[in-house]
Scaffold this motif. Structure first.
Motif, PDB file in Angstrom:
ATOM      1  N   SER A  52     -19.985 -24.712  -9.450  1.00 19.07           N
ATOM      2  CA  SER A  52     -20.197 -25.784 -10.433  1.00 19.07           C
ATOM      3  C   SER A  52     -20.110 -25.245 -11.848  1.00 19.07           C
ATOM      4  O   SER A  52     -19.669 -25.928 -12.751  1.00 19.07           O
ATOM      5  CB  SER A  52     -21.543 -26.471 -10.191  1.00 19.07           C
ATOM      6  OG  SER A  52     -22.573 -25.526 -10.321  1.00 19.07           O
ATOM      7  N   CYS A  53     -20.539 -23.972 -12.039  1.00 20.05           N
ATOM      8  CA  CYS A  53     -20.426 -23.383 -13.377  1.00 20.05           C
ATOM      9  C   CYS A  53     -18.965 -23.284 -13.791  1.00 20.05           C
ATOM     10  O   CYS A  53     -18.589 -23.594 -14.912  1.00 20.05           O
ATOM     11  CB  CYS A  53     -21.030 -21.979 -13.396  1.00 20.05           C
ATOM     12  SG  CYS A  53     -22.803 -21.983 -13.168  1.00 20.05           S
TER      13      CYS A  53
ATOM     14  N   LEU B 249     -17.594 -26.742 -14.657  1.00 26.95           N
ATOM     15  CA  LEU B 249     -18.049 -27.233 -15.952  1.00 26.95           C
ATOM     16  C   LEU B 249     -17.317 -26.518 -17.080  1.00 26.95           C
ATOM     17  O   LEU B 249     -16.863 -27.138 -18.040  1.00 26.95           O
ATOM     18  CB  LEU B 249     -19.560 -27.019 -16.096  1.00 26.95           C
ATOM     19  CG  LEU B 249     -20.432 -27.964 -15.263  1.00 26.95           C
ATOM     20  CD1 LEU B 249     -21.861 -27.462 -15.234  1.00 26.95           C
ATOM     21  CD2 LEU B 249     -20.376 -29.364 -15.837  1.00 26.95           C
ATOM     22  N   ALA B 250     -17.189 -25.199 -16.938  1.00 25.47           N
ATOM     23  CA  ALA B 250     -16.500 -24.436 -17.976  1.00 25.47           C
ATOM     24  C   ALA B 250     -15.056 -24.913 -18.105  1.00 25.47           C
ATOM     25  O   ALA B 250     -14.511 -25.048 -19.199  1.00 25.47           O
ATOM     26  CB  ALA B 250     -16.549 -22.956 -17.646  1.00 25.47           C
TER      27      ALA B 250
ATOM     28  N   LEU C 188     -13.843 -27.872 -17.520  1.00 20.31           N
ATOM     29  CA  LEU C 188     -13.788 -29.165 -18.204  1.00 20.31           C
ATOM     30  C   LEU C 188     -13.847 -28.983 -19.710  1.00 20.31           C
ATOM     31  O   LEU C 188     -13.138 -29.628 -20.464  1.00 20.31           O
ATOM     32  CB  LEU C 188     -14.971 -30.044 -17.756  1.00 20.31           C
ATOM     33  CG  LEU C 188     -14.812 -30.769 -16.428  1.00 20.31           C
ATOM     34  CD1 LEU C 188     -16.147 -31.387 -16.022  1.00 20.31           C
ATOM     35  CD2 LEU C 188     -13.743 -31.835 -16.534  1.00 20.31           C
ATOM     36  N   ILE C 189     -14.721 -28.054 -20.126  1.00 16.31           N
ATOM     37  CA  ILE C 189     -14.892 -27.859 -21.567  1.00 16.31           C
ATOM     38  C   ILE C 189     -13.648 -27.217 -22.173  1.00 16.31           C
ATOM     39  O   ILE C 189     -13.126 -27.665 -23.183  1.00 16.31           O
ATOM     40  CB  ILE C 189     -16.144 -27.003 -21.820  1.00 16.31           C
ATOM     41  CG1 ILE C 189     -17.378 -27.820 -21.441  1.00 16.31           C
ATOM     42  CG2 ILE C 189     -16.216 -26.543 -23.264  1.00 16.31           C
ATOM     43  CD1 ILE C 189     -18.611 -26.993 -21.217  1.00 16.31           C
TER      44      ILE C 189
ATOM     45  N   CYS D 142     -12.299 -31.758 -22.287  1.00 15.43           N
ATOM     46  CA  CYS D 142     -12.777 -32.925 -21.555  1.00 15.43           C
ATOM     47  C   CYS D 142     -11.707 -33.464 -20.610  1.00 15.43           C
ATOM     48  O   CYS D 142     -11.619 -34.664 -20.372  1.00 15.43           O
ATOM     49  CB  CYS D 142     -13.228 -34.023 -22.503  1.00 15.43           C
ATOM     50  SG  CYS D 142     -14.439 -33.471 -23.697  1.00 15.43           S
TER      51      CYS D 142
ATOM     52  N   ARG E  73       1.398 -47.212 -32.990  1.00 17.03           N
ATOM     53  CA  ARG E  73       0.527 -47.698 -31.924  1.00 17.03           C
ATOM     54  C   ARG E  73       0.159 -49.149 -32.174  1.00 17.03           C
ATOM     55  O   ARG E  73       0.221 -49.613 -33.313  1.00 17.03           O
ATOM     56  CB  ARG E  73      -0.732 -46.839 -31.826  1.00 17.03           C
ATOM     57  CG  ARG E  73      -1.502 -46.684 -33.121  1.00 17.03           C
ATOM     58  CD  ARG E  73      -2.801 -45.951 -32.897  1.00 17.03           C
ATOM     59  NE  ARG E  73      -3.574 -46.657 -31.895  1.00 17.03           N
ATOM     60  CZ  ARG E  73      -4.421 -46.086 -31.038  1.00 17.03           C
ATOM     61  NH1 ARG E  73      -4.615 -44.794 -31.071  1.00 17.03           N
ATOM     62  NH2 ARG E  73      -5.077 -46.810 -30.161  1.00 17.03           N
TER      63      ARG E  73
ATOM     64  N   SER F  41       1.003 -52.295 -19.837  1.00 18.79           N
ATOM     65  CA  SER F  41      -0.135 -51.462 -19.405  1.00 18.79           C
ATOM     66  C   SER F  41       0.220 -49.983 -19.464  1.00 18.79           C
ATOM     67  O   SER F  41      -0.593 -49.161 -19.895  1.00 18.79           O
ATOM     68  CB  SER F  41      -0.565 -51.849 -17.990  1.00 18.79           C
ATOM     69  OG  SER F  41      -1.253 -53.072 -18.022  1.00 18.79           O
TER      70      SER F  41
ATOM     71  N   MET G 121       2.459 -48.628 -21.414  1.00 19.73           N
ATOM     72  CA  MET G 121       2.562 -48.243 -22.824  1.00 19.73           C
ATOM     73  C   MET G 121       1.168 -48.009 -23.418  1.00 19.73           C
ATOM     74  O   MET G 121       0.940 -47.032 -24.130  1.00 19.73           O
ATOM     75  CB  MET G 121       3.314 -49.329 -23.601  1.00 19.73           C
ATOM     76  CG  MET G 121       3.477 -49.080 -25.087  1.00 19.73           C
ATOM     77  SD  MET G 121       2.030 -49.569 -26.077  1.00 19.73           S
ATOM     78  CE  MET G 121       2.126 -51.353 -25.959  1.00 19.73           C
ATOM     79  N   ILE G 122       0.234 -48.903 -23.137  1.00 20.18           N
ATOM     80  CA  ILE G 122      -1.120 -48.764 -23.683  1.00 20.18           C
ATOM     81  C   ILE G 122      -1.739 -47.451 -23.196  1.00 20.18           C
ATOM     82  O   ILE G 122      -2.340 -46.703 -23.964  1.00 20.18           O
ATOM     83  CB  ILE G 122      -1.986 -49.981 -23.278  1.00 20.18           C
ATOM     84  CG1 ILE G 122      -1.468 -51.242 -23.990  1.00 20.18           C
ATOM     85  CG2 ILE G 122      -3.464 -49.740 -23.600  1.00 20.18           C
ATOM     86  CD1 ILE G 122      -1.974 -52.556 -23.396  1.00 20.18           C
TER      87      ILE G 122
ATOM     88  N   GLU H 127      -2.812 -44.362 -25.626  1.00 19.40           N
ATOM     89  CA  GLU H 127      -4.188 -43.875 -25.647  1.00 19.40           C
ATOM     90  C   GLU H 127      -4.258 -42.399 -25.246  1.00 19.40           C
ATOM     91  O   GLU H 127      -5.059 -41.638 -25.790  1.00 19.40           O
ATOM     92  CB  GLU H 127      -5.072 -44.745 -24.741  1.00 19.40           C
ATOM     93  CG  GLU H 127      -5.262 -46.137 -25.346  1.00 19.40           C
ATOM     94  CD  GLU H 127      -6.216 -47.020 -24.561  1.00 19.40           C
ATOM     95  OE1 GLU H 127      -6.645 -46.624 -23.458  1.00 19.40           O
ATOM     96  OE2 GLU H 127      -6.528 -48.125 -25.061  1.00 19.40           O
TER      97      GLU H 127
ATOM     98  N   LEU I 117     -24.217 -25.343 -20.508  1.00 21.43           N
ATOM     99  CA  LEU I 117     -22.968 -26.104 -20.441  1.00 21.43           C
ATOM    100  C   LEU I 117     -23.179 -27.603 -20.266  1.00 21.43           C
ATOM    101  O   LEU I 117     -22.365 -28.387 -20.692  1.00 21.43           O
ATOM    102  CB  LEU I 117     -22.116 -25.582 -19.273  1.00 21.43           C
ATOM    103  CG  LEU I 117     -21.491 -24.221 -19.512  1.00 21.43           C
ATOM    104  CD1 LEU I 117     -20.858 -23.714 -18.220  1.00 21.43           C
ATOM    105  CD2 LEU I 117     -20.451 -24.290 -20.623  1.00 21.43           C
TER     106      LEU I 117
ATOM    107  N   THR J 115     -20.912 -30.895 -21.531  1.00 22.96           N
ATOM    108  CA  THR J 115     -20.172 -31.704 -20.570  1.00 22.96           C
ATOM    109  C   THR J 115     -20.528 -33.177 -20.715  1.00 22.96           C
ATOM    110  O   THR J 115     -19.674 -34.054 -20.690  1.00 22.96           O
ATOM    111  CB  THR J 115     -20.489 -31.224 -19.138  1.00 22.96           C
ATOM    112  OG1 THR J 115     -20.213 -29.834 -19.093  1.00 22.96           O
ATOM    113  CG2 THR J 115     -19.641 -31.963 -18.125  1.00 22.96           C
TER     114      THR J 115
ATOM    115  N   CYS K  81     -18.759 -34.839 -23.437  1.00 22.37           N
ATOM    116  CA  CYS K  81     -17.376 -35.197 -23.128  1.00 22.37           C
ATOM    117  C   CYS K  81     -17.272 -36.611 -22.591  1.00 22.37           C
ATOM    118  O   CYS K  81     -16.233 -37.235 -22.649  1.00 22.37           O
ATOM    119  CB  CYS K  81     -16.796 -34.245 -22.083  1.00 22.37           C
ATOM    120  SG  CYS K  81     -16.455 -32.624 -22.739  1.00 22.37           S
TER     121      CYS K  81
ATOM    122  N   GLN L 237      -9.322 -52.371 -22.413  1.00 18.66           N
ATOM    123  CA  GLN L 237      -9.452 -52.870 -21.036  1.00 18.66           C
ATOM    124  C   GLN L 237     -10.842 -52.607 -20.478  1.00 18.66           C
ATOM    125  O   GLN L 237     -11.403 -53.435 -19.755  1.00 18.66           O
ATOM    126  CB  GLN L 237      -8.372 -52.232 -20.148  1.00 18.66           C
ATOM    127  CG  GLN L 237      -6.985 -52.763 -20.460  1.00 18.66           C
ATOM    128  CD  GLN L 237      -5.930 -52.238 -19.519  1.00 18.66           C
ATOM    129  OE1 GLN L 237      -6.213 -51.702 -18.453  1.00 18.66           O
ATOM    130  NE2 GLN L 237      -4.673 -52.387 -19.911  1.00 18.66           N
TER     131      GLN L 237
END
Lengths: 160, 198
Positions: free
Chosen positions: A3-4, A7-8, A10-11, A15, A101, A144, A146-147, A151, B5, B9, B12, B180
């Motif tokens: 899990s560590c 998480l790392a 993701l950062i 994100c 946009r 949809s 394109m949006i 984004e 962390l 997270t 985010c 949306q």
């Protein structure tokens, strides 16, 4: 421990957003996420992002040849009413960018000569004062799609 | 390591989720009465707005088919969300677009445009005086044409969608920029909440 690491990860990846790759790189200009949409057979809109890695330049026109008449607009909201305003020029300083946009800059294609369907690709020429014309192969998407594309580009941090 | 962390997270994921009961559209201080009007639907029939939408959540928008940006994005967002919602919710929603450009928006063109998004969306046209009156009743500026300099014109109009609930009043409107995720959050609340005492 797993899990560590997750998480790392993701950062480090901001994100979970992936860095956008330019669709076209030419003359110091990067064009991101080109997308065309067409709600009726004679009309379409085009969106994209441009980053200028060279010297300051100006987008002076957009051209789609015989496909239709292209013009750049932006949207202003005043007194409770939204209106389109034609845009003559967009200066893009060195190291900066601009994103077309919904609710902001967009290219409007009028008098479109052939119906555009999702899956088609059209060539959109961006004409710059210094760099000249940059041709961008632009996929026709659903609204949809394109949006989602717009984004994703906004969230990628690719446009300074 | 996890305690260090975890806050990053969570950041985010954005702001803390709003109270599920909190509507994301803009609420009217005084709810608006449902306007009384009859306009022409895309099949040529008369559409009595109060009768046809009675008992439904009704999303009313004023726009036009030469609108390249605001109008189709609103319609696409709503259509996409209705597709994903449970039928017991989605079937209680009607979407009505009144054209602000009757000169160019023929009934077939209006139908073609709406069918891009949802074949069930209602398109209406009528005389400008009536359409202006409806917009004023909804506290919107009446739409007006504006030359674009190339021999054509655009139509300036309110970019908001007005939401009528089952009590036949509008408590909420949705300005342009609503996403949306916001529609997906709010439509079930518009359908299922008892708005009559609010």
């Amino acid at each position: 421990m797993r899990s560590c690491i997750l998480l790392a990860g993701l950062i480090l990846s901001g994100c979970g957003e992936r860095a956008a790759e330019p669709a076209v790189v030419e003359a110091g200009l990067e064009v991101y996420s080109p997308a065309a949409v067409s709600p009726v057979s004679d009309l379409a809109s085009v969106y994209f992002g441009v980053v200028n890695r060279g010297t300051t330049d100006t987008l002076v026109a957009v051209d789609v040849g015989e496909l239709g008449v292209a013009s750049i607009h932006t949207m202003l909201e005043e007194g409770g009413a939204a209106r389109m305003v034609p845009v003559e020029l967009i200066e893009i300083a060195a190291g900066t960018g601009v994103q077309f946009r919904p609710g902001s800059y967009h290219v409007m294609l009028n008098e479109v000569t052939r119906g555009l369907s999702s899956g088609d690709t059209i060539v959109v020429s961006l004409r710059f004062a210094k760099a000249g014309s940059v041709d961008v192969a632009t996929p026709v998407l659903t609204y949809s799609e394109m949006i989602e594309s717009v984004e994703a580009l906004s969230g990628s941090g690719a446009i300074p | 390591m996890i305690p260090v962390l975890l806050p990053a997270t969570l950041a985010c994921l954005g702001d803390p989720p709003p109270d599920p009961g909190e509507i994301r559209g803009a609420t009217y201080v005084e709810p608006l009465a449902k306007p009384d009007f009859v306009l022409t639907a895309t099949d040529g029939s008369d559409f009595d707005f109060r009768t046809e939408t009675d008992g439904f959540v009704t999303l009313l928008f004023f726009g036009y088919t030469h609108c390249p940006d605001v109008c189709p994005v609103h319609m696409a967002n709503i259509a996409s969300v209705l597709d994903e919602l449970a039928p017991r919710v989605a079937n209680r929603v009607k979407v009505v677009m009144v054209t602000t450009d009757p000169a160019r928006d023929s009934l077939p063109r209006l139908r073609e445009w709406l069918d891009n998004f949802d074949t069930g969306f209602v398109g209406l046209t009528g005389d400008t005086a009536t359409v202006n009156r409806i917009q004023r009743e909804l506290r919107m500026p009446p739409a007006f044409a504006q030359e674009t300099g190339d021999g054509s014109y655009a139509v300036a109009h309110s970019a908001a969608v007005v939401a009528f609930t089952e009590d036949n009043r509008a408590h909420v409107r949705y300005p342009f920029g609503i996403r949306q995720a916001d529609w997906a959050h709010d439509i079930p609340l518009l359908v299922e909440r008892d708005w009559s005492g609010l």
